[in-house]
Motif scaffolding. Structure first.
Motif, short mmCIF file in Angstrom:
data_model
loop_
_atom_site.label_atom_id
_atom_site.label_comp_id
_atom_site.label_asym_id
_atom_site.label_seq_id
_atom_site.Cartn_x
_atom_site.Cartn_y
_atom_site.Cartn_z
N PRO A 1 31.64 -11.30 -28.46
CA PRO A 1 32.13 -12.46 -28.34
C PRO A 1 31.16 -13.58 -27.39
CG PRO A 1 33.77 -10.90 -28.04
CD PRO A 1 32.51 -10.31 -27.92
N ASP A 2 31.48 -14.87 -27.85
CA ASP A 2 30.75 -15.89 -27.02
C ASP A 2 30.96 -15.55 -25.59
OD1 ASP A 2 28.63 -16.72 -28.78
OD2 ASP A 2 30.39 -18.18 -29.52
N VAL A 3 32.40 -15.36 -25.40
CA VAL A 3 32.90 -14.95 -24.02
C VAL A 3 34.25 -14.20 -24.11
CG1 VAL A 3 34.19 -16.33 -22.08
CG2 VAL A 3 32.38 -17.33 -23.29
N THR A 4 34.21 -13.28 -23.28
CA THR A 4 35.26 -12.28 -23.21
C THR A 4 36.17 -12.44 -21.74
OG1 THR A 4 34.20 -10.72 -24.57
CG2 THR A 4 36.05 -9.81 -23.20
N PHE A 5 37.23 -12.73 -21.80
CA PHE A 5 37.95 -12.75 -20.53
C PHE A 5 39.02 -11.87 -20.20
CE2 PHE A 5 37.60 -17.32 -21.97
CZ PHE A 5 36.85 -18.07 -20.76
N GLY A 6 39.12 -11.35 -19.18
CA GLY A 6 39.94 -10.26 -18.55
C GLY A 6 40.54 -10.56 -17.39
N LEU A 7 41.77 -9.91 -17.15
CA LEU A 7 42.35 -10.25 -15.86
C LEU A 7 41.41 -9.65 -14.78
CD1 LEU A 7 44.91 -10.37 -17.88
CD2 LEU A 7 46.41 -9.69 -15.90
N ILE A 8 41.24 -10.28 -13.76
CA ILE A 8 40.18 -9.91 -12.42
C ILE A 8 40.86 -8.62 -11.92
CG2 ILE A 8 41.31 -11.11 -10.63
CD1 ILE A 8 38.06 -12.03 -10.19
N ASP B 1 40.29 -2.77 -24.88
CA ASP B 1 41.79 -2.45 -24.19
C ASP B 1 41.55 -3.46 -22.93
OD1 ASP B 1 42.41 -0.60 -26.11
OD2 ASP B 1 41.60 0.85 -24.73
N GLY B 2 42.77 -4.25 -23.00
CA GLY B 2 42.69 -4.94 -21.41
C GLY B 2 41.96 -6.42 -21.49
N VAL B 3 41.27 -6.78 -22.68
CA VAL B 3 40.81 -7.94 -22.84
C VAL B 3 41.83 -8.99 -23.30
CG1 VAL B 3 39.60 -9.64 -24.53
CG2 VAL B 3 38.75 -7.07 -23.86
N ALA B 4 41.79 -10.13 -22.46
CA ALA B 4 43.05 -11.07 -22.57
C ALA B 4 42.77 -12.13 -23.55
CB ALA B 4 43.35 -11.89 -21.19
N MET B 5 41.46 -12.54 -23.75
CA MET B 5 41.15 -13.48 -24.71
C MET B 5 39.78 -13.24 -25.18
SD MET B 5 41.79 -17.84 -24.59
CE MET B 5 40.65 -17.97 -23.32
#
Length: 192
Positions: A89-96, A111-115
């Motif tokens: 993905p251009d950007v992968t977000f996950g909870l810190i 697993d655990g990727v938020a967006m």
């Protein structure tokens, strides 16, 4: 001396091995999307501007502290007889607090990727359709699509099967709500 019998490789195994052995030129990105190897050239400046503006807002305004990566390879479930999808993905977000990227392999499970976020470029249909199906099938809760051709931002949510059950689209310039765990209105004025 006896010869060892080897199981024949399936077409999917050959495709996956060939994909993983690719050596793309610097800046190019290779992905395995629904059984097709897709190589994209380095992005243009506007593509990167959109990513920068959105990532900055997520880091500053998200209700939950987020980590992000712009180059994280994700291994995702596939549909049918295709090998596992391998998307970047251009950007992968996950909870810190989950610390997803620390010690992760180049291709990690989702697993655990938020967006995930994609900004359309040379192959916009892949972002609109094939990648959306891949992310939904993998159960990634949110997919943010910045579509430069249609000048709109779409948030896809509630993944089920091969698609997302909910989506909300807004034209560039109008705010769009990012649901929990982000919980803020993303300002798209900078995208106009």
């Amino acid at each position: 001396m006896t010869a060892m019998a080897h199981e024949p490789l399936s077409q999917e195994d050959v495709l996956l091995e060939g994909f993983l052995a690719l050596d793309t030129p610097e800046g190019f990105r290779a992905e395995l999307i629904e059984g097709e190897i897709v190589v994209t050239p380095p992005p243009d400046g506007d593509h990167e501007k959109y990513i920068s503006r959105i990532v900055r807002q997520v880091i500053r305004r998200s209700r939950t502290d987020m980590d992000f990566s712009g180059n994280k390879g994700l291994k995702l479930r596939s549909g049918g007889a295709c090998p596992k999808n391998h998307l970047i993905p251009d950007v992968t977000f996950g909870l810190i607090e989950r610390d997803l990227f620390a010690g992760a392999d180049p291709w990690m499970p989702c697993d655990g990727v938020a967006m995930v976020m994609e900004v359309t470029s040379t192959k916009p249909q892949a972002d609109r359709e094939a990648k959306r199906r891949c992310y939904a099938r993998a159960g990634i809760p949110l997919y943010l699509l910045v579509d430069r051709d249609t000048a709109q931002v779409t948030v896809f949510s509630e993944p089920k099967g091969d698609d997302y059950r909910e989506h909300c689209a807004r034209p560039f310039g109008k705010p769009i709500t990012l649901p929990e765990p982000f919980a803020f209105d993303l300002d798209t004025a900078d995208l106009v």
